[in-house]
Design a protein around this motif. Structure first.
Motif, PDB file in Angstrom:
ATOM      1  N   LEU A   1      -4.042 -18.257  -3.423  1.00 56.71           N
ATOM      2  CA  LEU A   1      -4.343 -17.395  -4.562  1.00 56.71           C
ATOM      3  C   LEU A   1      -5.625 -17.840  -5.267  1.00 56.71           C
ATOM      4  O   LEU A   1      -6.482 -17.014  -5.612  1.00 56.71           O
ATOM      5  CB  LEU A   1      -3.172 -17.409  -5.551  1.00 56.71           C
ATOM      6  N   LEU A   2      -5.779 -19.146  -5.454  1.00 60.38           N
ATOM      7  CA  LEU A   2      -6.980 -19.669  -6.097  1.00 60.38           C
ATOM      8  C   LEU A   2      -8.221 -19.381  -5.253  1.00 60.38           C
ATOM      9  O   LEU A   2      -9.278 -19.016  -5.784  1.00 60.38           O
ATOM     10  CB  LEU A   2      -6.833 -21.172  -6.325  1.00 60.38           C
ATOM     11  N   ALA A   3      -8.087 -19.528  -3.932  1.00 55.41           N
ATOM     12  CA  ALA A   3      -9.208 -19.258  -3.037  1.00 55.41           C
ATOM     13  C   ALA A   3      -9.628 -17.791  -3.118  1.00 55.41           C
ATOM     14  O   ALA A   3     -10.822 -17.469  -3.141  1.00 55.41           O
ATOM     15  CB  ALA A   3      -8.836 -19.623  -1.603  1.00 55.41           C
ATOM     16  N   VAL A   4      -8.660 -16.896  -3.161  1.00 55.45           N
ATOM     17  CA  VAL A   4      -8.960 -15.458  -3.258  1.00 55.45           C
ATOM     18  C   VAL A   4      -9.665 -15.148  -4.580  1.00 55.45           C
ATOM     19  O   VAL A   4     -10.653 -14.394  -4.615  1.00 55.45           O
ATOM     20  CB  VAL A   4      -7.668 -14.626  -3.130  1.00 55.45           C
ATOM     21  N   ILE A   5      -9.171 -15.725  -5.664  1.00 53.62           N
ATOM     22  CA  ILE A   5      -9.780 -15.486  -6.983  1.00 53.62           C
ATOM     23  C   ILE A   5     -11.234 -15.967  -6.997  1.00 53.62           C
ATOM     24  O   ILE A   5     -12.133 -15.257  -7.460  1.00 53.62           O
ATOM     25  CB  ILE A   5      -8.964 -16.190  -8.086  1.00 53.62           C
ATOM     26  N   LEU A   6     -11.471 -17.166  -6.479  1.00 52.94           N
ATOM     27  CA  LEU A   6     -12.826 -17.711  -6.453  1.00 52.94           C
ATOM     28  C   LEU A   6     -13.750 -16.872  -5.573  1.00 52.94           C
ATOM     29  O   LEU A   6     -14.912 -16.610  -5.932  1.00 52.94           O
ATOM     30  CB  LEU A   6     -12.798 -19.152  -5.941  1.00 52.94           C
ATOM     31  N   MET A   7     -13.226 -16.428  -4.455  1.00 51.63           N
ATOM     32  CA  MET A   7     -14.025 -15.609  -3.537  1.00 51.63           C
ATOM     33  C   MET A   7     -14.388 -14.268  -4.160  1.00 51.63           C
ATOM     34  O   MET A   7     -15.522 -13.798  -4.043  1.00 51.63           O
ATOM     35  CB  MET A   7     -13.261 -15.399  -2.227  1.00 51.63           C
TER      36      MET A   7
ATOM     37  N   CYS B   1     -14.659 -13.667  -7.349  1.00 49.49           N
ATOM     38  CA  CYS B   1     -15.645 -13.945  -8.409  1.00 49.49           C
ATOM     39  C   CYS B   1     -17.053 -14.071  -7.840  1.00 49.49           C
ATOM     40  O   CYS B   1     -18.023 -13.555  -8.412  1.00 49.49           O
ATOM     41  CB  CYS B   1     -15.271 -15.227  -9.154  1.00 49.49           C
ATOM     42  N   VAL B   2     -17.180 -14.741  -6.693  1.00 48.24           N
ATOM     43  CA  VAL B   2     -18.487 -14.888  -6.049  1.00 48.24           C
ATOM     44  C   VAL B   2     -19.033 -13.538  -5.616  1.00 48.24           C
ATOM     45  O   VAL B   2     -20.210 -13.219  -5.840  1.00 48.24           O
ATOM     46  CB  VAL B   2     -18.391 -15.842  -4.832  1.00 48.24           C
ATOM     47  N   VAL B   3     -18.178 -12.722  -5.003  1.00 53.71           N
ATOM     48  CA  VAL B   3     -18.614 -11.402  -4.523  1.00 53.71           C
ATOM     49  C   VAL B   3     -19.034 -10.515  -5.687  1.00 53.71           C
ATOM     50  O   VAL B   3     -20.066  -9.827  -5.623  1.00 53.71           O
ATOM     51  CB  VAL B   3     -17.497 -10.735  -3.704  1.00 53.71           C
ATOM     52  N   VAL B   4     -18.254 -10.521  -6.763  1.00 52.34           N
ATOM     53  CA  VAL B   4     -18.594  -9.708  -7.938  1.00 52.34           C
ATOM     54  C   VAL B   4     -19.907 -10.165  -8.555  1.00 52.34           C
ATOM     55  O   VAL B   4     -20.755  -9.355  -8.945  1.00 52.34           O
ATOM     56  CB  VAL B   4     -17.449  -9.761  -8.977  1.00 52.34           C
ATOM     57  N   ALA B   5     -20.090 -11.494  -8.639  1.00 56.99           N
ATOM     58  CA  ALA B   5     -21.313 -12.028  -9.238  1.00 56.99           C
ATOM     59  C   ALA B   5     -22.551 -11.702  -8.409  1.00 56.99           C
ATOM     60  O   ALA B   5     -23.660 -11.586  -8.954  1.00 56.99           O
ATOM     61  CB  ALA B   5     -21.180 -13.537  -9.407  1.00 56.99           C
ATOM     62  N   LEU B   6     -22.367 -11.517  -7.095  1.00 60.33           N
ATOM     63  CA  LEU B   6     -23.515 -11.287  -6.209  1.00 60.33           C
ATOM     64  C   LEU B   6     -23.620  -9.842  -5.727  1.00 60.33           C
ATOM     65  O   LEU B   6     -24.382  -9.562  -4.804  1.00 60.33           O
ATOM     66  CB  LEU B   6     -23.414 -12.213  -4.985  1.00 60.33           C
ATOM     67  N   ARG B   7     -22.883  -8.925  -6.339  1.00 56.62           N
ATOM     68  CA  ARG B   7     -22.875  -7.549  -5.841  1.00 56.62           C
ATOM     69  C   ARG B   7     -24.263  -6.913  -5.880  1.00 56.62           C
ATOM     70  O   ARG B   7     -24.636  -6.146  -4.972  1.00 56.62           O
ATOM     71  CB  ARG B   7     -21.860  -6.714  -6.613  1.00 56.62           C
ATOM     72  N   LYS B   8     -25.045  -7.210  -6.916  1.00 55.00           N
ATOM     73  CA  LYS B   8     -26.390  -6.629  -7.015  1.00 55.00           C
ATOM     74  C   LYS B   8     -27.322  -7.229  -5.966  1.00 55.00           C
ATOM     75  O   LYS B   8     -28.149  -6.519  -5.388  1.00 55.00           O
ATOM     76  CB  LYS B   8     -26.954  -6.864  -8.416  1.00 55.00           C
ATOM     77  N   GLU B   9     -27.199  -8.535  -5.729  1.00 57.07           N
ATOM     78  CA  GLU B   9     -28.050  -9.193  -4.738  1.00 57.07           C
ATOM     79  C   GLU B   9     -27.722  -8.711  -3.326  1.00 57.07           C
ATOM     80  O   GLU B   9     -28.618  -8.522  -2.502  1.00 57.07           O
ATOM     81  CB  GLU B   9     -27.882 -10.715  -4.818  1.00 57.07           C
ATOM     82  N   ILE B  10     -26.427  -8.508  -3.037  1.00 57.71           N
ATOM     83  CA  ILE B  10     -26.032  -8.013  -1.718  1.00 57.71           C
ATOM     84  C   ILE B  10     -26.555  -6.595  -1.504  1.00 57.71           C
ATOM     85  O   ILE B  10     -26.937  -6.221  -0.384  1.00 57.71           O
ATOM     86  CB  ILE B  10     -24.492  -8.055  -1.567  1.00 57.71           C
ATOM     87  N   ALA B  11     -26.618  -5.818  -2.581  1.00 58.18           N
ATOM     88  CA  ALA B  11     -27.088  -4.436  -2.477  1.00 58.18           C
ATOM     89  C   ALA B  11     -28.555  -4.357  -2.063  1.00 58.18           C
ATOM     90  O   ALA B  11     -28.970  -3.374  -1.425  1.00 58.18           O
ATOM     91  CB  ALA B  11     -26.881  -3.711  -3.810  1.00 58.18           C
TER      92      ALA B  11
END
Length: 329
Positions: free
Chosen positions: A192-198, A200-210
């Motif tokens: 559960l902690l791993a999923v939450i951290l992952m 958070c990383v994806v949300v924080a980098l959504r603009k950069e990935i775009a």
């Protein structure tokens, strides 16, 4: 042109559908093969254990697949993997140091939750501080980051080897199981902690990935199109390190897995769209992990860890990629 584009997209959708179907088939096989449906307690136990492992496989496939695809696009090289940044070697060093200085019976070595948090904290902090500093000192030169990551890998491995040679053989035998990637004995709270951290990383980098599709055109072109190149690259690389840290802390080091899934996705989906490439690498990763773990458990009865198959297959695939690139030149 419109027909050609629509035909290519339709072909890609069919490939995605096949991968999704294969993922579901292997997940279903893994969940049902040799399960005692006639015994309620054994059935419930098997479903609980196997469902947790399937979730771990999906998390690892996403973390390593996405990180490898982004990393290759940043470096502009398809035969490199994020393990060159030194996180796998740092993971091995941390676990070796814990057993060497505290012993295999210590709380830090036996408590999976605490061990996961320590692994993640050390790898995340070291990576963030190290690579942020390197970026500033080298004026955001990615090749210097790759070079220093290779040096750090050798440095961490050398210290770990020294500790192993001075370690008690019985302690080393206990340590060895934690240095090999395994999808067994995963705690629900860790997952559960791993999923939450992952997430958070994806949300924080959504603009950069775009804007990753634009970044692959080159630094000058990306800047001309309005992309803050240095800041974007810095955030993406830190995101890659954190994703690899999560996957490594969760199951252990899997060196060639990212190379396999990223390059298979590029060969299968011949497109510049990173959303499709990342999704393709994740689905391929799920297929490989579920099929591999099914073979490990049902054919070899846990005698051979899945990391052995990945390492051997990845090494052969790496040689194939080298030869294929040489023929193109």
């Amino acid at each position: 042109m419109k027909k050609s584009t629509s035909a290519i997209r339709a072909k890609s959708r069919r490939k995605f559908a096949v991968l999704v179907l294969l993922s579901l088939i292997f997940i279903a096989l893994y969940m049902t093969v040799n399960v005692r449906f006639d015994h309620p307690k054994l059935f419930a136990y098997a479903m609980n254990q196997r469902s947790t492992k399937v979730m771990v496989m999906i998390v690892v496939a996403f973390a390593i697949g996405a990180a490898s695809m982004v990393f290759q696009s940043i470096i502009n090289n398809t035969i490199v993997t994020p393990c060159l940044l030194g996180m796998n070697s740092l993971y091995s060093l941390v676990h070796t140091a814990v057993v060497f200085f505290l012993g295999s019976g210590s709380v830090l070595a036996r408590n999976s939750n605490l061990s996961f948090l320590v692994d993640l904290a050390i790898m995340g902090v070291v990576a963030t501080l190290t690579y942020s500093c390197i970026f500033k000192k080298t004026k955001y030169n990615v090749l210097y980051v790759l070079l220093i990551g290779t040096v750090l890998t050798s440095f961490f491995s050398s210290i770990q080897t020294t500790l192993v040679r001075a370690m008690d053989p019985n302690e080393y035998e206990t340590l060895l199981s934690s240095l090999v990637a395994s999808f067994s004995n995963i705690n629900d709270s860790i997952l559960l902690l791993a999923v939450i951290l992952m997430v958070c990383v994806v949300v924080a980098l959504r603009k950069e990935i775009a804007v990753l599709d634009v970044i692959t055109l080159g630094k000058e072109q990306a800047i001309n199109l309005g992309v803050d190149y240095d800041r974007t690259i810095r955030k993406l690389l830190l995101g890659v390190v954190l994703l690899i840290s999560v996957a490594t802390a969760l199951v252990g080091p899997i060196s060639f897995f990212g190379l396999i899934v990223a390059n298979l996705a590029r060969q299968l989906f011949k497109t510049y769209r990173h959303t499709e490439l990342i999704l393709g690498s994740v689905l391929i990763g799920v297929v490989l992990l579920t099929a591999g773990q099914l073979i490990v458990e049902q054919v070899y009865s846990y005698g051979i860890p899945i990391s052995v198959f990945i390492t051997v297959g990845g090494g052969l695939y790496f040689l194939y990629l080298l030869l294929a690139q040489r023929r193109r030149k």
